[in-house]
Each structure stands twice: as C-alpha cells, then as structure tokens.
Design an enzyme around this catalytic site. Structure first.
Site, short mmCIF file in Angstrom:
data_model
loop_
_atom_site.label_atom_id
_atom_site.label_comp_id
_atom_site.label_asym_id
_atom_site.label_seq_id
_atom_site.Cartn_x
_atom_site.Cartn_y
_atom_site.Cartn_z
N HIS A 152 0.83 -1.20 0.00
CA HIS A 152 0.00 0.00 0.00
C HIS A 152 0.87 1.25 0.00
O HIS A 152 1.90 1.31 0.67
CB HIS A 152 -0.91 0.02 1.23
CG HIS A 152 -2.18 -0.74 1.06
ND1 HIS A 152 -2.98 -0.61 -0.06
CD2 HIS A 152 -2.81 -1.62 1.88
CE1 HIS A 152 -4.04 -1.39 0.08
NE2 HIS A 152 -3.97 -2.02 1.24
N CYS A 226 0.37 1.85 -5.75
CA CYS A 226 -0.59 2.66 -6.49
C CYS A 226 -0.09 4.10 -6.63
O CYS A 226 0.66 4.60 -5.80
CB CYS A 226 -1.94 2.67 -5.79
SG CYS A 226 -2.74 1.06 -5.74
N ARG A 235 -0.06 2.46 -11.57
CA ARG A 235 0.95 1.80 -10.74
C ARG A 235 2.31 2.47 -10.93
O ARG A 235 2.68 2.87 -12.03
CB ARG A 235 1.08 0.31 -11.12
CG ARG A 235 -0.15 -0.51 -10.81
CD ARG A 235 -0.45 -0.60 -9.33
NE ARG A 235 -1.63 -1.39 -9.06
CZ ARG A 235 -2.86 -0.90 -8.99
NH1 ARG A 235 -3.05 0.41 -9.15
NH2 ARG A 235 -3.89 -1.68 -8.75
#
Length: 248
Positions: A152, A226, A235
C-alpha cells in the site's frame, strides 16, 4: 417559526454528517495505519524469534526521508545498465509458502521500511495488514527471474508510501529463514496501467511503455504500488537487481 426550525434541523443534520465523515476519514487515514503498523511490527518480531535471532538485516532501518509525499521515482530508465553476475550459490526458498503466510522480512533502510512479506496480494489477508505481498507465480527471493511484490502507498501501514525516494544503488534487503538477500535499486517506471503485467514478468518490461524495463534474464526485484496518492488508477514501479546473498 416553522422555517426557522427547519433551517435549524437542517444545520444540525449537516454538522452531524460532517462529524461522521470526519471520523471516517480519521479512521481510514490514521487508525488503520497505526493498527496495521503495529500488527506488521509484531509479525516481524515473531519471524525473527522463530528464526532464532534478533534480525540480521543490513543495519537498522532509518527514518531518512520520512514525511515526504508522492512517489515519483526520478531515476532515469535510460541510464546505463550495470550487469551483475548471478550469485554462485542461491539457497532461495524453493517451496511456495502457504497463502497469506508471512515468511520473509523486507527492509529498505533509506526510507525506514521494515515489513513482513506474505504470499499473495489479497487486500484483506495481506496488504491491509500492513504486509508486503508477493505476487504468485513470480520468483522467490534470490531465485532467477523476478521477485515481485506489492504494498500500500496510503493507509493500512502504507509500507511503500515513499518508494519514490529510492535512487539507483539503494539497498532493499529480503530476509528469509534460510538467507539474507540484498538487491540494489536500478530503474523505475513512474506511472503505468494497473493491468501492466509486463512489469512483474520474469524479465520485467512494461507492456504499456516498453521503453521501460529489461531485455535479458537475471535476478530481479520489483516493487509496485498505487499512484497518484489516494487513488488506485495507476501503478508506480521500482526495479532492482540481486547484488549479494548470505546464509543466515
């Protein structure tokens, strides 16, 4: 009088709704981070205890670079490629770990990252716990091919929040029960499609932007997250090459 009451009730509802939204934002942006970071730290400690040591990384991870936002890796992909010879003896883990199982520790000293690596990239079972997830069907640490992982960028521990700060030559250390592998950052792709599977191929090369990537087999590491911040539209990719390995 009825109009005044109506306006008063409407104002109260608006304030209440605003407070609820604020609490949800605080929960998502702060509480999930604290909870996931604590869980990930406990998992790292559990792995180190299981392996019978205090952790054998390449020194303590520092907080250098913490506090900045937005991954935009600036290392030029056209920079001259330095081909490193493959290790003579790679004792990488040959058996795939159980799904969602944390089985390695990833350390990035430059940006202060210490996170467990688990098998798979499911949000609930891996990424939302603050772990780094290993892409199925990519190489394991130290093996020929591409050891590809995801993490993340925002919320839930956000281990890859600052990978934009990585520069060519920065260390990424992967510890397993068997060995410690050191990769060196080599190239980066600032933005590509979320479906660009080429970046995690055995010989990583973007299928969307083919000028980014490699053309020869090797021992690669791929970090993905991300971008832009607080979205999952694209990405960001950082690549490294295996530089050394040593038994634990």
């Amino acid at each position: 009088m009825a109009l005044v009451r109506g306006l008063w009730v409407t104002a109260e509802l608006a304030v209440t709704l605003g407070v609820v939204v604020l609490l949800l934002v605080v929960h998502q942006l702060w509480w999930t981070n604290q909870q996931a970071k604590a869980d990930a730290e406990r998992q790292v400690q559990a792995l180190e205890q299981e392996w019978g040591g205090e952790g054998e990384g390449e020194g303590e991870a520092t907080d250098e670079g913490a506090g900045a936002g937005g991954p935009e890796v600036s290392e030029s992909p056209e920079a001259e490629e330095e081909s490193a010879a493959p290790p003579r003896n790679s004792s990488a883990r040959r058996t795939a770990p159980r799904w969602d199982q944390a089985y390695a520790v990833l350390r990035i000293p430059r940006i202060g990252v210490v996170a467990p690596v688990a098998q798979g990239i499911a949000k609930r079972g891996v990424l939302d716990k603050g772990y780094v997830g290993h892409y199925p069907r990519t190489a394991q640490p130290g093996q020929a091919g591409n050891f590809a992982v995801a993490g993340h960028r925002n919320t839930h521990g956000e281990p890859f929040r600052y990978i934009n700060r990585l520069r060519r030559g920065d260390k990424v250390v992967i510890e397993t029960r068997e060995a410690v592998f050191t990769y060196l950052v080599d190239r980066a792709l600032p933005q590509t499609s979320a479906r660009d599977g080429g970046v995690i191929a055995a010989v990583p090369r973007s299928a969307v932007r083919p000028e980014y990537g490699y053309s020869e087999p090797g021992y690669y590491l791929t970090l993905t997250t991300c971008t832009p911040e607080y979205t999952s539209k694209y990405r960001l990719v950082v690549w490294g090459k295996l530089a050394s390995m040593r038994p634990r």
